[in-house]
Design a protein around this motif. Sequence first.
Motif, PDB file in Angstrom:
ATOM      1  N   ALA A 163      66.693 -26.312  -0.692  1.00 25.64           N
ATOM      2  CA  ALA A 163      65.971 -27.455  -0.136  1.00 25.64           C
ATOM      3  C   ALA A 163      66.800 -28.727  -0.300  1.00 25.64           C
ATOM      4  O   ALA A 163      66.916 -29.533   0.638  1.00 25.64           O
ATOM      5  CB  ALA A 163      64.609 -27.612  -0.806  1.00 25.64           C
ATOM      6  N   LYS A 194      63.832 -25.546   3.621  1.00 27.83           N
ATOM      7  CA  LYS A 194      62.776 -26.041   2.724  1.00 27.83           C
ATOM      8  C   LYS A 194      61.628 -25.039   2.664  1.00 27.83           C
ATOM      9  O   LYS A 194      61.110 -24.744   1.588  1.00 27.83           O
ATOM     10  CB  LYS A 194      62.268 -27.404   3.203  1.00 27.83           C
ATOM     11  N   LYS A 195      61.234 -24.493   3.825  1.00 28.22           N
ATOM     12  CA  LYS A 195      60.181 -23.478   3.839  1.00 28.22           C
ATOM     13  C   LYS A 195      60.612 -22.255   3.038  1.00 28.22           C
ATOM     14  O   LYS A 195      59.820 -21.696   2.270  1.00 28.22           O
ATOM     15  CB  LYS A 195      59.844 -23.073   5.276  1.00 28.22           C
ATOM     16  N   LYS A 248      57.143 -18.348  -9.418  1.00 30.29           N
ATOM     17  CA  LYS A 248      56.044 -18.866 -10.237  1.00 30.29           C
ATOM     18  C   LYS A 248      55.187 -17.738 -10.775  1.00 30.29           C
ATOM     19  O   LYS A 248      54.697 -17.781 -11.919  1.00 30.29           O
ATOM     20  CB  LYS A 248      55.193 -19.840  -9.424  1.00 30.29           C
ATOM     21  N   ASN A 304      69.092 -24.327  -5.116  1.00 29.10           N
ATOM     22  CA  ASN A 304      68.175 -25.326  -4.570  1.00 29.10           C
ATOM     23  C   ASN A 304      68.561 -25.586  -3.106  1.00 29.10           C
ATOM     24  O   ASN A 304      69.161 -26.601  -2.771  1.00 29.10           O
ATOM     25  CB  ASN A 304      68.233 -26.606  -5.405  1.00 29.10           C
ATOM     26  N   GLU A 335      59.851 -20.156  -4.405  1.00 23.19           N
ATOM     27  CA  GLU A 335      59.249 -20.742  -5.604  1.00 23.19           C
ATOM     28  C   GLU A 335      57.889 -20.097  -5.910  1.00 23.19           C
ATOM     29  O   GLU A 335      57.532 -19.922  -7.072  1.00 23.19           O
ATOM     30  CB  GLU A 335      59.103 -22.257  -5.455  1.00 23.19           C
ATOM     31  N   VAL A 336      57.150 -19.726  -4.876  1.00 24.30           N
ATOM     32  CA  VAL A 336      55.866 -19.041  -5.080  1.00 24.30           C
ATOM     33  C   VAL A 336      56.114 -17.688  -5.751  1.00 24.30           C
ATOM     34  O   VAL A 336      55.420 -17.315  -6.690  1.00 24.30           O
ATOM     35  CB  VAL A 336      55.108 -18.876  -3.740  1.00 24.30           C
ATOM     36  N   MET A 340      62.001 -34.257  -5.490  1.00 20.90           N
ATOM     37  CA  MET A 340      62.675 -32.983  -5.664  1.00 20.90           C
ATOM     38  C   MET A 340      63.789 -33.158  -6.687  1.00 20.90           C
ATOM     39  O   MET A 340      64.503 -34.134  -6.691  1.00 20.90           O
ATOM     40  CB  MET A 340      63.233 -32.513  -4.330  1.00 20.90           C
ATOM     41  N   PHE A 351      62.800 -22.087   0.618  1.00 22.04           N
ATOM     42  CA  PHE A 351      62.826 -22.455  -0.798  1.00 22.04           C
ATOM     43  C   PHE A 351      61.414 -22.476  -1.379  1.00 22.04           C
ATOM     44  O   PHE A 351      61.166 -21.921  -2.453  1.00 22.04           O
ATOM     45  CB  PHE A 351      63.493 -23.824  -0.968  1.00 22.04           C
ATOM     46  N   ASP A 352      60.500 -23.092  -0.667  1.00 21.68           N
ATOM     47  CA  ASP A 352      59.111 -23.172  -1.144  1.00 21.68           C
ATOM     48  C   ASP A 352      58.496 -21.781  -1.298  1.00 21.68           C
ATOM     49  O   ASP A 352      57.791 -21.513  -2.273  1.00 21.68           O
ATOM     50  CB  ASP A 352      58.262 -24.028  -0.198  1.00 21.68           C
ATOM     51  N   ASP A 353      58.762 -20.892  -0.355  1.00 20.43           N
ATOM     52  CA  ASP A 353      58.259 -19.525  -0.458  1.00 20.43           C
ATOM     53  C   ASP A 353      58.820 -18.829  -1.697  1.00 20.43           C
ATOM     54  O   ASP A 353      58.096 -18.164  -2.438  1.00 20.43           O
ATOM     55  CB  ASP A 353      58.629 -18.707   0.785  1.00 20.43           C
TER      56      ASP A 353
END
Length: 132
Positions: free
Chosen positions: A102, A117-118, A128, A100, A124-125, A1, A120-122
């Motif tokens: 995460a 973290k979840k 993107k 950030n 990022e989707v 990361m 943050f990942d969502d």
Amino acid sequence: MSGEMFFENKSKFGFEETVEHLVHAISEGGWRLQHIHDLQETMTKNGLEVLPAKVFELCMPQYAYKLLSNDALRIYSNMMPCRISVYNKEDGVTYISRMNTAMLSSQIGGEVEEVMKKAFDDAEVFIKKLSE
């Protein structure tokens, strides 16, 4: 990361299109859009001029519940709701930024790290789909 605390991406759309696409991506991802702060409008009301900038406050109730239902974790509620910014710069390009969370939550560990973290990942989707 990545070790950076903030990320910025160029949008492949103009400002208003980015806003529309982000609203759609948030909803499509099952998140709730709590509020959109129009920072340009706020500045204009105060006699100041800035380029367009909006801050999106979004929430995933299932994630938030994990922190808000535990008294020991409520201290971290100041990281909620999650935020994504959309803004223009003088180069005429629209940008998307976020913290950030995460990386920040990895310093806390446990359930806070798992939840953030979840989240943050969502996010990022969503980003993107809009980024170059």
